[in-house]
Each structure stands twice: as structure tokens, then as C-alpha cells.
Design an enzyme around this catalytic site. Structure first.
Site, mmCIF file in Angstrom:
data_model
loop_
_atom_site.group_PDB
_atom_site.id
_atom_site.type_symbol
_atom_site.label_atom_id
_atom_site.label_comp_id
_atom_site.label_asym_id
_atom_site.label_seq_id
_atom_site.Cartn_x
_atom_site.Cartn_y
_atom_site.Cartn_z
ATOM 1 N N ASN A 99 46.303 46.711 35.970
ATOM 2 C CA ASN A 99 47.129 45.520 35.759
ATOM 3 C C ASN A 99 47.907 45.668 34.454
ATOM 4 O O ASN A 99 47.661 46.595 33.677
ATOM 5 C CB ASN A 99 46.248 44.269 35.647
ATOM 6 C CG ASN A 99 45.820 43.724 37.004
ATOM 7 O OD1 ASN A 99 46.391 44.062 38.038
ATOM 8 N ND2 ASN A 99 44.815 42.869 36.995
ATOM 9 N N HIS A 125 48.156 40.437 45.436
ATOM 10 C CA HIS A 125 49.189 41.440 45.125
ATOM 11 C C HIS A 125 50.125 41.672 46.311
ATOM 12 O O HIS A 125 50.572 42.796 46.556
ATOM 13 C CB HIS A 125 48.559 42.774 44.699
ATOM 14 C CG HIS A 125 47.770 42.692 43.424
ATOM 15 N ND1 HIS A 125 48.304 42.973 42.197
ATOM 16 C CD2 HIS A 125 46.476 42.347 43.194
ATOM 17 C CE1 HIS A 125 47.370 42.810 41.260
ATOM 18 N NE2 HIS A 125 46.267 42.428 41.845
ATOM 19 N N TYR A 178 38.517 47.691 48.361
ATOM 20 C CA TYR A 178 39.844 48.263 48.639
ATOM 21 C C TYR A 178 39.871 49.023 49.959
ATOM 22 O O TYR A 178 40.815 48.898 50.738
ATOM 23 C CB TYR A 178 40.308 49.139 47.460
ATOM 24 C CG TYR A 178 40.720 48.290 46.276
ATOM 25 C CD1 TYR A 178 39.770 47.562 45.570
ATOM 26 C CD2 TYR A 178 42.043 48.171 45.893
ATOM 27 C CE1 TYR A 178 40.129 46.757 44.501
ATOM 28 C CE2 TYR A 178 42.413 47.361 44.820
ATOM 29 C CZ TYR A 178 41.451 46.662 44.129
ATOM 30 O OH TYR A 178 41.812 45.854 43.083
HETATM 31 FE FE1 HDE Z 1 42.376 44.098 43.044
HETATM 32 N N1 HDE Z 1 42.548 43.988 45.055
HETATM 33 N N2 HDE Z 1 40.548 43.275 43.153
HETATM 34 N N3 HDE Z 1 42.247 44.044 41.018
HETATM 35 N N4 HDE Z 1 44.196 44.870 42.898
HETATM 36 C C1 HDE Z 1 43.614 44.371 45.769
HETATM 37 O O1 HDE Z 1 43.598 45.666 47.720
HETATM 38 C C2 HDE Z 1 39.814 43.184 44.269
HETATM 39 C C3 HDE Z 1 41.188 43.597 40.285
HETATM 40 C C4 HDE Z 1 44.799 45.335 41.773
HETATM 41 O O2 HDE Z 1 49.894 47.624 44.782
HETATM 42 C C5 HDE Z 1 43.359 44.369 47.243
HETATM 43 O O3 HDE Z 1 45.250 46.826 48.754
HETATM 44 C C6 HDE Z 1 38.497 42.705 43.941
HETATM 45 C C7 HDE Z 1 41.273 44.032 38.923
HETATM 46 C C8 HDE Z 1 46.124 45.809 42.083
HETATM 47 O O4 HDE Z 1 48.764 47.819 46.657
HETATM 48 C C9 HDE Z 1 41.877 44.019 47.336
HETATM 49 C C10 HDE Z 1 38.500 42.495 42.594
HETATM 50 C C11 HDE Z 1 42.442 44.744 38.863
HETATM 51 C C12 HDE Z 1 46.266 45.634 43.451
HETATM 52 C C13 HDE Z 1 41.512 43.789 45.890
HETATM 53 C C14 HDE Z 1 39.777 42.865 42.108
HETATM 54 C C15 HDE Z 1 43.041 44.734 40.174
HETATM 55 C C16 HDE Z 1 45.042 45.053 43.932
HETATM 56 C C17 HDE Z 1 44.295 43.525 48.050
HETATM 57 C C18 HDE Z 1 37.382 41.926 41.750
HETATM 58 C C19 HDE Z 1 43.053 45.419 37.636
HETATM 59 C C20 HDE Z 1 47.492 45.935 44.284
HETATM 60 C C21 HDE Z 1 45.270 44.471 48.708
HETATM 61 C C22 HDE Z 1 36.324 42.805 41.577
HETATM 62 C C23 HDE Z 1 42.261 46.479 37.118
HETATM 63 C C24 HDE Z 1 47.541 47.354 44.715
HETATM 64 C C25 HDE Z 1 44.768 45.779 48.416
HETATM 65 C C26 HDE Z 1 48.840 47.620 45.449
HETATM 66 C C27 HDE Z 1 44.799 44.769 45.262
HETATM 67 C C28 HDE Z 1 40.257 43.457 45.530
HETATM 68 C C29 HDE Z 1 40.139 42.735 40.747
HETATM 69 C C30 HDE Z 1 44.289 45.385 40.428
HETATM 70 C C31 HDE Z 1 41.506 42.872 48.234
HETATM 71 C C32 HDE Z 1 37.371 42.464 44.921
HETATM 72 C C33 HDE Z 1 40.264 43.768 37.808
HETATM 73 C C34 HDE Z 1 47.133 46.389 41.123
HETATM 74 O O5 HDE Z 1 41.122 45.084 47.822
#
Ligand code: HDE
Length: 719
Positions: A169, A96, A383
Site C-alpha cells: 500500500n 481494491h 489472495y
Molecule cells: Fe489486501 N486483498 N487484504 N491488503 N490487497 C486484496 O485480493 C486482504 C491488506 C492489497 O491490485 C484481495 O486480488 C486481507 C494489506 C492490494 O490486484 C483480497 C487482508 C495490504 C490489493 C485481499 C488484507 C493489502 C489487495 C482482493 C487482511 C497492504 C490489490 C482482490 C489481512 C500491505 C491487488 C485481490 C491488485 C487485494 C485480502 C490487507 C494490499 C481479498 C484478508 C495489509 C494492493 O485477497
């Protein structure tokens, strides 16, 4: 040797104006007040200073020994300036990375007080400050907006009882069921490690290798191959919390909930060939769209909907509500609208807000709680961890965009960039220092309490049986689409898999499609020139009787209105002034925007001698940037544009992308040269009078003239 300043500015750096001798007296301390940056107020004529506040006399030349150097180390202004510049970048988000955000508010329209004690859901009409960030997942920060990708839809709600982050999402399911697979998924999607490409693309071997070895991702594959991953605008896409969460009432009783954001402008996407061209014409297409809408006062808006259900429903549901690869169809549990999100304020500074905003899934508030969804549990660790890496200090909550708007008090202290440490004698508790010196105390009544749940069994590394069905809802999604949407899914699969070099990966992918829909599998196999493989092994037999759900289609949830959309109006000198004006006012009346495209950016001199300024020169304003186009030319203008490649592309692309075209009779030679004059259909409307202009704008409501696609697309013709 003569010296000079190296710029047109005067040696004092004040452009010859009288410099104000004193600094503005407000060195703004904005933190916790909803402001953005620490900065010296930018009053007219404010004096440039170092970051220590020392006024700068010369910002054009470094301090040298003699006019030709060497440069001296004692030049503290130069040292500080370069030092700061050298450290401007922070690590981009690992996923992202490319995103765009805006401020706004959430307004409650229906109380949920009987179901949750969450403060934000108590009082109808009350507004809560919010910040939303939309993003692509795979591309790096500098990639293009309209890559085929899932969009992040993250909302920070600054409630009176703390910040609640709903980090969702634009697709309600996810690729994987357990967070332990996330690094593998993302490694496979990102550029391949040896060559460092492709950027922001899933159309490559590693992605489809991983996916085809992970049957749990098949439902998500249907969504990402649909037009959901090429949205027309952030303003025209849904958002989903994805996981099942809990709402908890004052007595501690909990209900399950799924969160939905529904765009007021309805759903809309672009077509793939268009997306490819938008990325070249305007890599900032989505962020510019959001910026322009808010700047013009057309504030984007979404309804917040909740699907609330209890344990009894969860137990009776065909799938596990803890499995993030599944939806709960809206027909089974209707979405109840309880509020609206309005984005009405642009950021003052992109970095201070959109880059530094730190969303954390574990930012929840009393009245909301997690479930044991293993993906959510993993996210809750990830996060917080990632924000420390990215923002470099545990004090990232001190940044204005991340700070709560409600009062907060704790004993956390020190660390890099600490901007507020606990006041008073005590920095621990319990303590004996009393209210004045002793700091804050727990509040067992108001404080956050986790829902009490009994443990569920032995410590195991296992995937539950209830997560084993990977195809049924993929099929349900596919059969819920209109024929044109189904065709786009087939086309996308053929496109992506055609970029995969290894035939065995292509074939393995098709072996999964057989369980989803036989015709789809056939179409994709044919499109790839492959024999139909044996079906993949399915852990459990897919259900074929799940009913279609209209909520899953984009086209069934379009707006039937051109409001919020943009018309590209191609004009030349001598174009009919009355017609141009009538069309522009009809577009405005429809709540839409009109952008004038002309051979010169200075504009076109219309038939009545008035000069109509242009917003785009024709090569900078291809039709892919617009929802529909109109072409109003003079005979001379048409003869000239008929020789011009960008002008021919303007009409040919609009036609190929199934857009509505409004055409003045003089445009004919251009249409002939563009090769579409003989193919004009009901989506191409004549423009001769003010009434035609009105009728044309009224005809734009379906947004695209899909009937045309079967006549302009090779895949459709071969189907
Ligand atoms: Fe994320 N995801 N994600 N994700 N995600 C990040 O956090 C992660 C997942 C989502 O505008 C990271 O700040 C794991 C699902 C958004 O700043 C990180 C898993 C969904 C954003 C991270 C998922 C998301 C992130 C990277 C699997 C929808 C951007 C930068 C379990 C429900 C937020 C950050 C923004 C961002 C980890 C799966 C949505 C690395 C481990 C499912 C919208 O923490």
C-alpha cells in the site's frame, strides 16, 4: 419492403474496401511470452470472423424471417456475439476494485547477494520484467480516482526463479493487527448495507463506529486523515510492503526486512477541496495521469529501499516487528536503496492485464520468506482464494499477465480453460518414465525452502501483549508533520466526523485523539462543536517521548522541482504570442507539461495571428486539474472571461488551493470578478516578458504557496 443495413457501413461490413479473402496466418499464441491477448493479428483489412474463425458477411443485421422478423435461432453469429457480451463481466475485486496498471522493469543497483539468495537481488544492472497495479481500496470499479482512501501499490516481479508479488500500500501500516478482523473493517468502510451508500467514502457512521471501537487502528487513522490518502499522482506516492518479511541467504540464514518504494518525483498530494472537485472534473485523474506520463515518455520511477534488521534489533525495538500497525522509523534503521522500478509500457488491453492480474502475497521466491505477522498469514490464505472466485478457474496462472517468464513445469492439469497441460506419459511423480516422458523433478538445491523456526507456544486465540500500544506511533506520526500538514489532519477529522450522524461516535473518536495529541483533540472537538470527552481507556500508557521522523511528512519529502507536473495555461484570442511561447518553452525546459485552456477547443488566435490549439475548453479544464496556472489574456478576452463562471472558478480555485498563479496584466478584470484581485500575494507572479515567464516557472518548485492557506480557509481562521 426496402431493406437497409442499419449503419453507414456497407452490407459486407468492410466499408467498401476490398476484403482480404484469407485470415492473417498468425493466430497469436502469446502465453508465457510476455504478450497480452489471444487475438487474430489486426492487419489492415483483416476479415471479421466468429470466434470459430468463420468469416462474417453482415454484422449489422440479425438473421430474420422476412425483413421485419422474427429473428431466427439459427443465427449463430448473433447468438455467439450476444452470448459473449452477456458474460463479459467478472466479479470485481472485493477490495481494491478500482485500479490502474502498467508494465515496466526492476533494475538492481546494489547487490544483496550477502543477505539473500533471491535471484532478483544478485546481479547489479540486471533488469527483471514487472507489472504494477495501483488502486483505491473501498470504492467499486466505477468510483472516482481521488477518493480519500489508501492506495494499493502492488508489483509483480517476473524473476528468473518465479513470480514475486510485493502487494503493498502507499501507507506503511494497517488498520488491524489480525486478519480475522478484515471482513469487519471492509464491511464498515464500504457502503452501508441497508441504503447502499456512500460510495468510496469513509465519511459515514459505520466506518467511524468500527474504527472508534478498534484502538489498534489509531496509527493508521493518522495516516488516512493526512494528505497521503489524496495523492496528486500514483507517480508521486510511496509504496510499502507493510509487513516484516525475511531475506534468506544461501546458507539458510535469515534477516528481517521491510520494503519501501520511493518515488523519483518526490511526494505530493492535493488538498481536500481540490480532491472533491477533481472527482467531478475528471474521475479518471490518476489513471489518465499515469497513461499520459508513460505515453509521453516521462516514465514513472521508484527506488526500491530495504530496511534490514536482525533478531537482536527486533528484540530491542519498542514495538513488535510482527505488528502491522507499527513502522520502524527510518532514523532507527535507514532505508538502503537497492534498485529501481520503471514503468515504461502501457497495457494493450485494460481487461487482459489490469483486471486479470492476480496478485497473491504467497507468491514469493527462494531467498524471500514470510514472518508470523498474523495479518500476513491471513492474507496468504485470502489472495489465492479470491482469485479463484474472481477469475473463475485455478488456471488463472495461464493468463499472460500472470504467467511466469521463467521456465515452469508441474503436474497440475485440467480445470476450466486449461491452456497447457503436462506433456508426456506421466502426470504424477515419483514415476519411472525417465527424463523424456516422466516430466519434471524436484531440485533440493534450487528449490524453495521455508526458514526453519521453532513453534512459539501453545495453540491460543490471543493478541500478544507486545501488540498492545496503540497510540505512541500515532502520536509520533502527528508530531512529525509540518504545521500545515497537522492542520490538514485536523480538518480531515472534522470533515469526516461531521458526516457521522451519531454524536456518541464522534465523541468516542475524539476520546482516542486525546492520547495522540491534546491540541489535535481540542481542535477536532471544537470543530465538531463537542465538549472534550474523557480519554479512551488505553491498554498501556502511550509513550510521549518518541522523536519526530522527517520521513513521515509529505512536505519534507517534496521534490523542490516542477518536473513531472502540469501547468494549466488559460489564454484568449489576442493573448501575447511571445509571452505564451516563452512560458511554454520554460515549462518544457523544466521537464513539466503545459496544457492550454481556452474559451474554444479549437484554440486561440494569439497576438501574432498564430492559432494556438487548446487541449481543454475552459469548462472542461478547471484549475484543479493542474499543479499551477497561468493566465495570459488580451483586454477583450479578459472582459469576456470576467463574465464566465468557469473562468472565475479557474482563478478563484487555484488561489484557494494555494497554487502559484502567473498573471498577465490584462487578467485584472477577471481577478476582480473572481474576488481575488485584492488578495494577491507572493504566490501570484506577474507575467509580462520572457524573463518573467522563466522566473515564474522557477518559482513553481515548492509546488504550493502554503502561506496563503491561513487566509483562505475558515477552519484556519477559527483556529
Ligand atoms: Fe489486501 N486483498 N487484504 N491488503 N490487497 C486484496 O485480493 C486482504 C491488506 C492489497 O491490485 C484481495 O486480488 C486481507 C494489506 C492490494 O490486484 C483480497 C487482508 C495490504 C490489493 C485481499 C488484507 C493489502 C489487495 C482482493 C487482511 C497492504 C490489490 C482482490 C489481512 C500491505 C491487488 C485481490 C491488485 C487485494 C485480502 C490487507 C494490499 C481479498 C484478508 C495489509 C494492493 O485477497
Amino acid at each position: 419492403m426496402a431493406t437497409h443495413t442499419g449503419s453507414n457501413a456497407s452490407p459486407t461490413g468492410t466499408n467498401g474496401k476490398d476484403a482480404k479473402p484469407e485470415l492473417s496466418d498468425s493466430f497469436q499464441e502469446n502465453q508465457g511470452k510476455g504478450g497480452e491477448t489471444h487475438q487474430v493479428a489486426q492487419e489492415d483489412g483483416a476479415v471479421l470472423t466468429t470466434s470459430q474463425g468463420v468469416p462474417v458477411a453482415d454484422d449489422q443485421n440479425s438473421l430474420k424471417q422476412g425483413a421485419r422478423g422474427p429473428t431466427l435461432l439459427e443465427d449463430f453469429h448473433f447468438r455467439e456475439k450476444i452470448f459473449h457480451f452477456d458474460h463479459e463481466r467478472i466479479p470485481e475485486r472485493v477490495v481494491h476494485a478500482r485500479g490502474y496498471g502498467a508494465h515496466g522493469y526492476f533494475e538492481l543497483t546494489e547487490s544483496l547477494a550477502d543477505i539473500t539468495r533471491a535471484d532478483i537481488f544478485q546481479r547489479v544492472g540486471e533488469k527483471t520484467e514487472a507489472f504494477a497495479r495501483f488502486s483505491t481500496v473501498a470504492g467499486s470499479k466505477g468510483s472516482s480516482d481521488v477518493a480519500r482512501d489508501v492506495r494499493g501499490f502492488a508489483v509483480k516481479l517476473y524473476t528468473k526463479e518465479g513470480n514475486w508479488d510485493l502487494v503493498g500500500n502507499n501507507i506503511p501500516v494497517f488498520f488491524i493487527q489480525d486478519a480475522i478482523k478484515f471482513p469487519d473493517l471492509i464491511h464498515a468502510a464500504k457502503p452501508e448495507p441497508d441504503r447502499g451508500f456512500p460510495q468510496a467514502q469513509t465519511a459515514h457512521d459505520n466506518f467511524w463506529d468500527f474504527i472508534s471501537l478498534s484502538p489498534e487502528s489509531m496509527h493508521m487513522v493518522m495516516w488516512i486523515m493526512s494528505d497521503r490518502t489524496i495523492p496528486r499522482s500514483f507517480r508521486m506516492m510511496e509504496g510499502f510492503g507493510v509487513h516484516t518479511f525475511r531475506l534468506v541467504d544461501v546458507d539458510g540464514k535469515s534477516s528481517f526486512v521491510k520494503f519501501h518504494w520511493k518515488p523519483k518525483l518526490g511526494l505530493q498530494s492535493v488538498v481536500w477541496n481540490e480532491a472533491v472537485k477533481i472527482n467531478g472534473a475528471d474521475p479518471d485523474f490518476h489513471r489518465r495521469d499515469l497513461w499520459t506520463a508513460i505515453e509521453s515518455g516521462d516514465f514513472p520511477e521508484w527506488e526500491l529501499g530495504v530496511q534490514i534488521f536482525d533478531q537482536e534489533f527486533a528484540d530491542s525495538f519498542d514495538f513488535d516487528v510482527l505488528d502491522a500497525t507499527k513502522i520502524i522509523p527510518e532514523e532507527l534503521v535507514p532505508v538502503r536503496v537497492v534498485g529501481r522500478l520503471v514503468l515504461d509500457r502501457l497495457v494493450d488491453n485494460f481487461f487482459a492485464t489490469t483486471e486479470q492480474v492476480a496478485f497473491c502475497t504467497q507468491n514469493i521466491v527462494p531467498g524471500i520468506d514470510f514472518t508470523n505477522d498474523p495479518l500476513l498469514q491471513g492474507r496468504n490464505f485470502s489472495y489465492l482464494d479470491t482469485q479463484l472466485k474472481r477469475l473463475g478457474s485455478p488456471n488463472f496462472t495461464h493468463l499472460p499477465v500472470n504467467a511466469p517468464r521463467c521456465p515452469f513445469a508441474h503436474f497440475q492439469q485440467d480445470g476450466h480453460m486449461a491452456m497447457h497441460n503436462p506433456a508426456g506419459r506421466a502426470n504424477y511423480e515419483p514415476n519411472s518414465w525417465g527424463p523424456a516422458q516422466g516430466g519434471p523433478r524436484e531440485d533440493p538445491v534450487r528449490g524453495f525452502k521455508s526458514v526453519m523456526t521453532p513453534p512459539d507456544g501453545d495453540k491460543l486465540r490471543i493478541r500478544p501483549e507486545s501488540f498492545a500500544d496503540h497510540y505512541s506511533q500515532a502520536r509520533q506520526f502527528y508530531i512529525s508533520q509540518t504545521p500545515i500538514e497537522q492542520k490538514h489532519i485536523g480538518d480531515a477529522l472534522v470533515f469526516e466526523l461531521s458526516k457521522v450522524e451519531r454524536p456518541d461516535i464522534r465523541s468516542r473518536m475524539v476520546s482516542h485523539l486525546i492520547h495522540i495529541d491534546g491540541d489535535l483533540a481540542d481542535t477536532v472537538a471544537k470543530g465538531l462543536g463537542l465538549p472534550l470527552p474523557e480519554p479512551a481507556k488505553a491498554a498501556v500508557a502511550p509513550k510521549t517521548d518518541l522523536p519526530p521522523s522527517d520521513a513521515l511528512s509529505i512536505l519534507k519529502n517534496g521534490p523542490q522541482s516542477f518536473a513531472g507536473r502540469k501547468l494549466g495555461l488559460l489564454v484568449s484570442d489576442g493573448a501575447d504570442a511571445a509571452l505564451v511561447k516563452a512560458l511554454m518553452s520554460a515549462v518544457e525546459d523544466a521537464g513539466a507539461m503545459c496544457e492550454v485552456v481556452a474559451p474554444k477547443i479549437g484554440g486561440a488566435t494569439l497576438s501574432d495571428g498564430t492559432m494556438l490549439p487548446a487541449q481543454q475548453k475552459i469548462d472542461g479544464g478547471p484549475s484543479v486539474l493542474y499543479d499551477a496556472v497561468a493566465v495570459i489574456l488580451s483586454d477583450e478576452g479578459a472582459a469576456m472571461l470576467a463574465k464566465d463562471a468557469p473562468s472565475k472558478d479557474f482563478v478563484a480555485d487555484a488561489f484557494a488551493h494555494c497554487k502559484f498563479l502567473g498573471l498577465s496584466p490584462q487578467a485584472e478584470p477577471l481577478l476582480v470578478k473572481a474576488g481575488i484581485a485584492e488578495d494577491l500575494d507572493d504566490g501570484c507572479l506577474g507575467l509580462e516578458s520572457a524573463d518573467d515567464a522563466k522566473a515564474f516557472v522557477a518559482a513553481l518548485a515548492p509546488l504550493r504557496f502554503w502561506d496563503r492557506e491561513s487566509r483562505v480557509d475558515l477552519d484556519a481562521m477559527n483556529a
